[in-house]
Motif scaffolding. Structure first.
Motif, PDB file in Angstrom:
ATOM      1  N   LEU A   1       0.855  -1.191   0.000  1.00 51.64           N
ATOM      2  CA  LEU A   1       0.000   0.000   0.000  1.00 51.64           C
ATOM      3  C   LEU A   1       0.890   1.240   0.000  1.00 51.64           C
ATOM      4  N   SER A   2       0.354   2.351  -0.534  1.00 52.57           N
ATOM      5  CA  SER A   2       1.208   3.531  -0.622  1.00 52.57           C
ATOM      6  C   SER A   2       1.168   4.366   0.656  1.00 52.57           C
ATOM      7  N   GLY A   3       0.097   4.258   1.406  1.00 49.07           N
ATOM      8  CA  GLY A   3       0.057   5.053   2.623  1.00 49.07           C
ATOM      9  C   GLY A   3      -1.174   4.799   3.457  1.00 49.07           C
ATOM     10  N   ILE A   4      -1.144   5.365   4.677  1.00 49.76           N
ATOM     11  CA  ILE A   4      -2.226   5.199   5.636  1.00 49.76           C
ATOM     12  C   ILE A   4      -2.713   6.590   6.042  1.00 49.76           C
ATOM     13  N   ILE A   5      -4.025   6.773   6.034  1.00 51.71           N
ATOM     14  CA  ILE A   5      -4.588   8.049   6.476  1.00 51.71           C
ATOM     15  C   ILE A   5      -5.367   7.828   7.769  1.00 51.71           C
ATOM     16  N   LEU A   6      -5.018   8.597   8.793  1.00 54.91           N
ATOM     17  CA  LEU A   6      -5.665   8.475  10.098  1.00 54.91           C
ATOM     18  C   LEU A   6      -6.641   9.635  10.291  1.00 54.91           C
ATOM     19  N   PRO A   7      -7.957   9.349  10.318  1.00 57.86           N
ATOM     20  CA  PRO A   7      -8.940  10.420  10.473  1.00 57.86           C
ATOM     21  C   PRO A   7      -9.146  10.818  11.937  1.00 57.86           C
ATOM     22  N   GLU A   8     -10.039  11.755  12.179  1.00 58.16           N
ATOM     23  CA  GLU A   8     -10.471  12.129  13.541  1.00 58.16           C
ATOM     24  C   GLU A   8      -9.324  12.635  14.420  1.00 58.16           C
ATOM     25  N   GLY A   9      -8.269  13.131  13.795  1.00 57.64           N
ATOM     26  CA  GLY A   9      -7.144  13.635  14.585  1.00 57.64           C
ATOM     27  C   GLY A   9      -6.343  12.548  15.278  1.00 57.64           C
ATOM     28  N   ASN A  10      -6.554  11.296  14.870  1.00 58.25           N
ATOM     29  CA  ASN A  10      -5.799  10.197  15.485  1.00 58.25           C
ATOM     30  C   ASN A  10      -4.317  10.295  15.154  1.00 58.25           C
ATOM     31  N   LEU A  11      -3.489   9.940  16.143  1.00 57.20           N
ATOM     32  CA  LEU A  11      -2.049   9.894  15.927  1.00 57.20           C
ATOM     33  C   LEU A  11      -1.562   8.477  16.211  1.00 57.20           C
ATOM     34  N   PRO A  12      -0.598   7.988  15.431  1.00 56.22           N
ATOM     35  CA  PRO A  12      -0.156   6.606  15.600  1.00 56.22           C
ATOM     36  C   PRO A  12       0.728   6.443  16.833  1.00 56.22           C
ATOM     37  N   ASP A  13       0.859   5.196  17.298  1.00 54.22           N
ATOM     38  CA  ASP A  13       1.825   4.907  18.348  1.00 54.22           C
ATOM     39  C   ASP A  13       3.229   5.259  17.834  1.00 54.22           C
ATOM     40  N   THR A  14       4.138   5.545  18.769  1.00 52.10           N
ATOM     41  CA  THR A  14       5.507   5.912  18.388  1.00 52.10           C
ATOM     42  C   THR A  14       6.166   4.848  17.512  1.00 52.10           C
ATOM     43  N   GLU A  15       6.022   3.575  17.937  1.00 51.83           N
ATOM     44  CA  GLU A  15       6.652   2.474  17.186  1.00 51.83           C
ATOM     45  C   GLU A  15       6.075   2.406  15.775  1.00 51.83           C
ATOM     46  N   THR A  16       4.775   2.642  15.684  1.00 50.26           N
ATOM     47  CA  THR A  16       4.100   2.580  14.391  1.00 50.26           C
ATOM     48  C   THR A  16       4.731   3.573  13.421  1.00 50.26           C
ATOM     49  N   LEU A  17       4.964   4.778  13.907  1.00 48.66           N
ATOM     50  CA  LEU A  17       5.507   5.841  13.059  1.00 48.66           C
ATOM     51  C   LEU A  17       6.958   5.540  12.675  1.00 48.66           C
ATOM     52  N   GLN A  18       7.740   5.050  13.635  1.00 46.78           N
ATOM     53  CA  GLN A  18       9.136   4.699  13.338  1.00 46.78           C
ATOM     54  C   GLN A  18       9.195   3.655  12.235  1.00 46.78           C
ATOM     55  N   LYS A  19       8.330   2.640  12.358  1.00 42.87           N
ATOM     56  CA  LYS A  19       8.318   1.560  11.355  1.00 42.87           C
ATOM     57  C   LYS A  19       7.872   2.099   9.997  1.00 42.87           C
ATOM     58  N   ALA A  20       6.864   2.992   9.995  1.00 43.65           N
ATOM     59  CA  ALA A  20       6.355   3.542   8.749  1.00 43.65           C
ATOM     60  C   ALA A  20       7.450   4.310   8.012  1.00 43.65           C
ATOM     61  N   ARG A  21       8.220   5.086   8.770  1.00 43.17           N
ATOM     62  CA  ARG A  21       9.302   5.856   8.142  1.00 43.17           C
ATOM     63  C   ARG A  21      10.369   4.924   7.604  1.00 43.17           C
ATOM     64  N   ALA A  22      10.682   3.885   8.379  1.00 43.73           N
ATOM     65  CA  ALA A  22      11.711   2.924   7.956  1.00 43.73           C
ATOM     66  C   ALA A  22      11.283   2.174   6.693  1.00 43.73           C
ATOM     67  N   LYS A  23       9.995   1.857   6.594  1.00 46.49           N
ATOM     68  CA  LYS A  23       9.506   1.060   5.460  1.00 46.49           C
ATOM     69  C   LYS A  23       8.972   1.941   4.326  1.00 46.49           C
ATOM     70  N   ARG A  24       9.113   3.252   4.471  1.00 47.70           N
ATOM     71  CA  ARG A  24       8.652   4.220   3.466  1.00 47.70           C
ATOM     72  C   ARG A  24       7.163   4.056   3.150  1.00 47.70           C
ATOM     73  N   ILE A  25       6.383   3.980   4.211  1.00 50.52           N
ATOM     74  CA  ILE A  25       4.924   3.994   4.078  1.00 50.52           C
ATOM     75  C   ILE A  25       4.462   5.385   4.523  1.00 50.52           C
ATOM     76  N   ALA A  26       3.708   6.072   3.678  1.00 46.04           N
ATOM     77  CA  ALA A  26       3.214   7.392   4.060  1.00 46.04           C
ATOM     78  C   ALA A  26       2.197   7.262   5.194  1.00 46.04           C
ATOM     79  N   VAL A  27       2.251   8.184   6.150  1.00 44.07           N
ATOM     80  CA  VAL A  27       1.218   8.254   7.187  1.00 44.07           C
ATOM     81  C   VAL A  27       0.736   9.698   7.271  1.00 44.07           C
ATOM     82  N   LEU A  28      -0.558   9.899   7.036  1.00 43.88           N
ATOM     83  CA  LEU A  28      -1.154  11.232   7.086  1.00 43.88           C
ATOM     84  C   LEU A  28      -2.194  11.276   8.198  1.00 43.88           C
ATOM     85  N   SER A  29      -2.319  12.432   8.823  1.00 44.87           N
ATOM     86  CA  SER A  29      -3.306  12.583   9.889  1.00 44.87           C
ATOM     87  C   SER A  29      -4.176  13.807   9.604  1.00 44.87           C
TER      88      SER A  29
END
Lengths: 183, 113
Positions: free
Chosen positions: B64-92
């Motif tokens: 997948l190219s990326g994940i969009i988090l609605p409702e002002g949700n923010l990911p867990d710290t580990e989630t974001l670290q992994k996303a950056r490492a694996k080059r998965i976009a995360v938008l909030s």
């Protein structure tokens, strides 16, 4: 609920509502059996068969006919989605046991979340209830109960909150030692 | 459209950049991970309320190219670290999942090939 520890908190609160003086929370986390099982057993007032069935029915009017909300139906939904189920065993005057089981490796199994804080918050908020926590993995067993907090209070002459802070590290280390990886 | 063009057009906050030049034509909305595993189109943008690191593992595994988090949700710290490492976009975004889906639809994205 995004984390299973929130479901556990919800069930234990039901136990306290039911006048329990002893609440046992037992978690079995077994990669080899692909099993995650959460059991909460209390010695509260218990439920009739009819009531025990109704607490799993989301259409029974909440808060008016019973003191429990949507927690159990939602928890059951989570367990079903993760390849398991939830059962209630209750006897009037004896107590209630709620057991939820699911596949550990199922994609839909939520993380356990912060079980350490959950248990500590319960123990400090209801010091008159005896809480017992057991966590079993393929690598061993870790137990913790309220009496450990009381002995820390006695040893350090501190409040239950300070005792909980001191116990947190011990709790986390214990879980790590048996290879619990559900934080 | 490329991921970069979508990110610029939609104006959500970028927590992880992903692959800017990736072509994105599909989007998928679900909180049931097994559904996403079975049905999300390759390189889709995924809208979800889930926040734990399994979402990144799944996005990576499915391409997948990326994940969009609605409702002002923010990911867990580990989630974001992994996303950056694996080059998965995360938008909030503070918008609801429904509105996010509508915005993506107006940009020309669709649910399945």
């Amino acid at each position: 609920m995004r984390e299973l520890s929130l479901n556990i908190l919800d069930i234990v609160m039901n136990s306290i509502e039911a006048g329990a003086t002893r609440v046992i929370t037992a978690i079995v986390e077994s990669p080899s059996r692909n099993l995650l099982q959460i059991a909460v057993r209390d010695n509260g007032r218990g439920m009739s068969d009819e009531l025990a069935r109704s607490v799993l029915d989301p259409f029974v009017t909440t808060r008016t006919t019973r003191a429990v909300g949507m927690g159990l139906p939602l928890f059951r939904q989570t367990a079903l989605l993760a390849g398991g189920d939830l059962r209630i065993d209750s006897q009037i005057g004896k107590g209630t046991t709620v057991i939820a089981f699911m596949q550990l490796h199922n994609l839909n199994r939520p993380p356990l979340g912060n079980i350490v804080d959950t248990m500590m918050n319960l123990m400090t908020a209801s010091p008159n209830v005896h809480f017992f926590y057991a966590h079993l993995t393929d690598g061993g067993r870790f137990c913790f109960d309220s009496f450990r907090l009381f002995s820390i209070m006695a040893e350090h002459d501190c409040s239950i909150y300070e005792a909980a802070d001191r116990a947190r590290q011990n709790f986390e280390n214990g879980l790590r030692r048996i290879g619990a990886r559900l934080f | 459209m490329t991921l970069q063009e979508i990110v610029e057009a939609i104006g959500f906050s970028v927590l992880s950049h992903g692959e800017a030049d990736k072509q994105v034509r599909w989007a998928y909305l679900s909180d049931i991970l097994s559904d996403v595993m079975a049905k999300a189109p390759k390189s889709a943008l995924w809208i979800t309320h889930q926040l734990h690191e399994n979402i990144v593992a799944l996005a990576y595994f499915k391409g997948l190219s990326g994940i969009i988090l609605p409702e002002g949700n923010l990911p867990d710290t580990e989630t974001l670290q992994k996303a950056r490492a694996k080059r998965i976009a995360v938008l909030s975004t503070s918008e609801t999942a429904f509105d996010v889906a509508g915005r993506l639809y107006l940009l020309g994205l669709r649910g399945r090939p």
